[in-house]
Write a protein that holds these residues in place. Structure first.
Motif, short mmCIF file in Angstrom:
data_model
loop_
_atom_site.label_atom_id
_atom_site.label_comp_id
_atom_site.label_asym_id
_atom_site.label_seq_id
_atom_site.Cartn_x
_atom_site.Cartn_y
_atom_site.Cartn_z
N VAL A 150 0.83 -1.21 0.00
CA VAL A 150 0.00 0.00 0.00
C VAL A 150 0.86 1.26 0.00
CG1 VAL A 150 -1.70 1.32 1.32
CG2 VAL A 150 -1.95 -1.16 1.12
N VAL A 165 2.05 2.10 -3.45
CA VAL A 165 0.98 2.70 -4.25
C VAL A 165 0.77 4.15 -3.83
CG1 VAL A 165 -1.46 2.57 -4.86
CG2 VAL A 165 -0.12 0.46 -4.63
N ARG A 166 0.81 4.41 -2.53
CA ARG A 166 0.65 5.79 -2.05
C ARG A 166 1.78 6.68 -2.56
NH1 ARG A 166 -0.62 4.88 2.80
NH2 ARG A 166 -2.77 5.64 2.85
N ASN A 226 -7.32 -4.73 -9.20
CA ASN A 226 -7.38 -5.59 -8.02
C ASN A 226 -8.20 -6.85 -8.27
OD1 ASN A 226 -7.62 -2.88 -5.55
ND2 ASN A 226 -5.86 -3.70 -6.62
N TYR A 279 -6.69 -1.81 -0.45
CA TYR A 279 -6.37 -0.50 -1.03
C TYR A 279 -7.54 0.47 -0.97
CZ TYR A 279 -2.54 -3.20 -3.18
OH TYR A 279 -1.46 -4.02 -3.41
N LEU A 298 -7.48 4.18 0.19
CA LEU A 298 -6.83 5.17 -0.68
C LEU A 298 -7.84 5.95 -1.51
CD1 LEU A 298 -3.82 3.04 -2.01
CD2 LEU A 298 -3.76 4.78 -0.21
N GLU A 340 -9.97 1.89 -8.73
CA GLU A 340 -9.66 0.52 -8.32
C GLU A 340 -10.62 -0.43 -9.02
OE1 GLU A 340 -9.13 -0.35 -4.17
OE2 GLU A 340 -8.49 1.72 -3.74
#
Length: 352
Positions: free
Chosen positions: A170, A173-174, A188, A198, A201, A210
């Protein structure tokens, strides 16, 4: 080039399908084969999903609702108060996003090796596709990905990744979201088989989509139901670009019922995790750690095609990874199937 056909489709190409069970059985004189090539769920849909789908079939003479509120309520009951779009599988969702945001000539960034449809859909939209190779261990380098995204319109990151199976943390990704100006599509499809979430987010970033599918954990591969969490500001534009009635009446009904039957999901996930551990422990070849419902096996010095053919002769269909851009040609991808299929595979792989 044939008249009327676009240059990119005039030559052979497109999505590569695994051989069918019928082909393998016929070629090798087998009564049945283990289908471990397409990352399907070995369990049938839940009883509730089957009942709802059968009931909806009686209304098959009518178009589905333009905005099927029931399935959106089911999605929110599972995931919380998010904005969603739906489509004919994850592929349909990806095509809607492409139509909404990508103009001919725009750059679309793809972390590779990965699902080939991102590049195919981008090319169909007239985009310039930029592939960003992963590290030798298949992890994603945030800095390299961010640099490639400069000037891009859209980027794709699959996690857990197909075909490697590993998930992107995570925090990585951030870091990517903090460093890019474009829209990030986080695929996903296999997330239910991992421990990573996730979804928080989505409340932090307005450039994140997503994507999810009900083909894997929910056992609805044949009904083609995909959906995505999307930023509120993009929702009306995505709705405008969506194909009318893209999801059929039976799929809508079955998806809503499947979402309400989380016990079915827990059973499927437990089955996958148990066998995933066994595969990691018992396969006598290098295996990439996986957070998905499949594993990647390094079959060197064999090629992926050679290993696939040898296993097919033993009644096991696996996926050669030769067609995945950026992946060397000595890997196979093996789905986790029913108990008998997995046992047959373990015996077959031991004899390679």
């Amino acid at each position: 080039m044939p008249r009327f056909v676009r240059r990119q489709y005039a030559a052979a190409g497109g999505y590569v399908f695994a051989k069918s069970a019928e082909e393998i059985a016929r070629e090798n004189g087998l009564d049945r084969v283990a289908r471990l090539a397409s990352n399907e769920n070995p369990f049938p849909p839940s009883d509730a999903a089957v009942a709802a789908g059968l009931a909806a079939l009686k209304e098959g003479n009518r178009y589905p609702a333009g905005h099927p509120d029931a399935v959106f309520r089911a999605l929110k009951a599972v995931h919380g108060d998010h904005a969603f779009i739906i489509g004919n599988g994850m592929d349909g969702v990806i095509e809607t996003v492409m139509r909404t945001v990508v103009d001919p000539g725009d750059r679309v960034v793809v972390s590779t090796p990965t699902f080939s449809f991102y590049g195919l859909a981008a090319a169909a939209q007239g985009a310039e596709v930029v592939n960003v190779p992963r590290e030798p261990d298949f992890s994603a380098d945030a800095g390299r990905f961010i640099e490639a995204c400069r000037g891009a319109k859209l980027a794709f990151l699959c996690t857990p990744n197909n075909p490697t199976g590993n998930a992107v943390p995570v925090e990585t990704v951030r870091e990517i979201l903090d460093g890019i100006d474009c829209l990030l599509f986080l695929d996903n499809a296999y997330i239910e088989f991992s421990d990573i979430d996730y979804r928080p987010l989505m409340k932090e970033y307005d450039n994140l989509i997503e994507g999810r599918t009900m083909s894997k954990a929910y056992s609805l591969a044949g009904l083609r139901f995909g959906y995505a969490f999307v930023p509120d500001r993009l929702l009306p534009h995505l709705d405008s670009a969506s194909t009318p009635f893209a999801v059929n009446t039976v799929a809508l009904a079955a998806a809503g019922a499947a979402l309400a039957d989380q016990a079915h999901i827990r059973e499927a996930v437990a089955h996958v995790r148990g066998w995933r551990d066994r595969f990691m422990a018992e396969i006598p070849l290098p295996v990439t750690p996986s957070d998905a419902n499949f594993i990647l096996v390094d079959v060197a010095p064999l090629t992926g095609d050679e290993a696939m053919e040898r296993l097919a002769a033993r009644g096991v269909i696996v996926r050669s990874c030769r067609s995945f851009p950026g992946l060397e040609d000595h890997y196979i991808r093996v789905s986790i199937g029913a108990d008998w299929e997995n046992e047959l595979f373990l015996r077959g792989i031991a004899g390679l």
